[in-house]
Design an enzyme around this catalytic site. Structure first.
Site, PDB file in Angstrom:
ATOM      1  N   ARG A   1      10.140  80.363  28.493  1.00 52.60           N
ATOM      2  CA  ARG A   1       9.213  81.641  28.308  1.00 52.60           C
ATOM      3  C   ARG A   1      10.436  82.588  27.646  1.00 52.60           C
ATOM      4  O   ARG A   1       9.759  83.518  26.971  1.00 52.60           O
ATOM      5  CB  ARG A   1       8.699  82.082  29.592  1.00 52.60           C
TER       6      ARG A   1
ATOM      7  N   GLU B   1      18.225  76.598  44.220  1.00 54.69           N
ATOM      8  CA  GLU B   1      17.957  76.285  45.670  1.00 54.69           C
ATOM      9  C   GLU B   1      18.123  74.944  46.313  1.00 54.69           C
ATOM     10  O   GLU B   1      18.706  74.698  47.483  1.00 54.69           O
ATOM     11  CB  GLU B   1      16.689  77.061  46.143  1.00 54.69           C
TER      12      GLU B   1
END
Length: 173
Positions: free
Chosen positions: A61, A98
């Protein structure tokens, strides 16, 4: 900065791509000529008086507005992509997520050591991807002048990972 007109073009999608995540959908922003033009103005405004040689867009994006920003700033556009997506000689930078790690890549000759670079992505979350982009560009000897984001998720403190503090986010959540 929070522009109410632009903010109404971002839709929250709960539990996407997995439960507990609230995805910020920029599709309505892309669909509106007026909102898209206003977003570009906000993204480039802090950098208009600087010499930007290259706008780097982070997959995928970051390509959408990154290319428009490069046009507006009269700069080259360079893609940072996921592994295996670019031909020729490439440079890579691994970074931590993460739960695991990921890698971004760039064509080796895309950026010169004398270039001034602006890094763009749609969202600043934890900062890992943008910091990896900085590290990758640093390998070329080029100077990163700043970062631009459509959205910043303030509660994740991503800007603290970025070595250059010239950070522009148009919408903060």
């Amino acid at each position: 900065m929070n522009n109410p007109y632009l903010a109404k073009h971002i839709i929250d999608i709960p539990d996407f791509p997995k439960p507990g995540i609230i995805f910020k959908d920029i599709s309505p922003l892309l669909a509106s000529i007026e909102a898209r033009d206003l977003m570009i103005q906000h993204l480039i405004q802090p950098f208009q008086n600087q010499k930007i040689d290259v706008v780097v867009g982070i997959e995928s994006r970051g390509f959408l507005f990154g290319m428009l920003m490069a046009d507006a700033l009269d700069a080259k556009f360079v893609m940072l992509r996921k592994p295996g997506k670019l031909p020729g000689k490439i440079m890579s930078q691994e970074y931590q997520l993460e739960y695991g790690s990921d890698t971004i890549e760039m064509q080796e000759a895309a950026i010169n050591s004398t270039d001034s670079v602006l890094i763009h992505d749609d969202v600043l979350a934890t900062g890992g991807t943008a910091a990896a982009a900085h590290a990758l560009i640093h390998q070329t000897g080029a100077e990163v002048l700043g970062y631009s984001f459509i959205i910043e998720l303030d509660f994740l403190n991503g800007r603290q990972l970025l070595p250059n503090k010239n950070i522009t986010s148009v919408l903060n959540y």
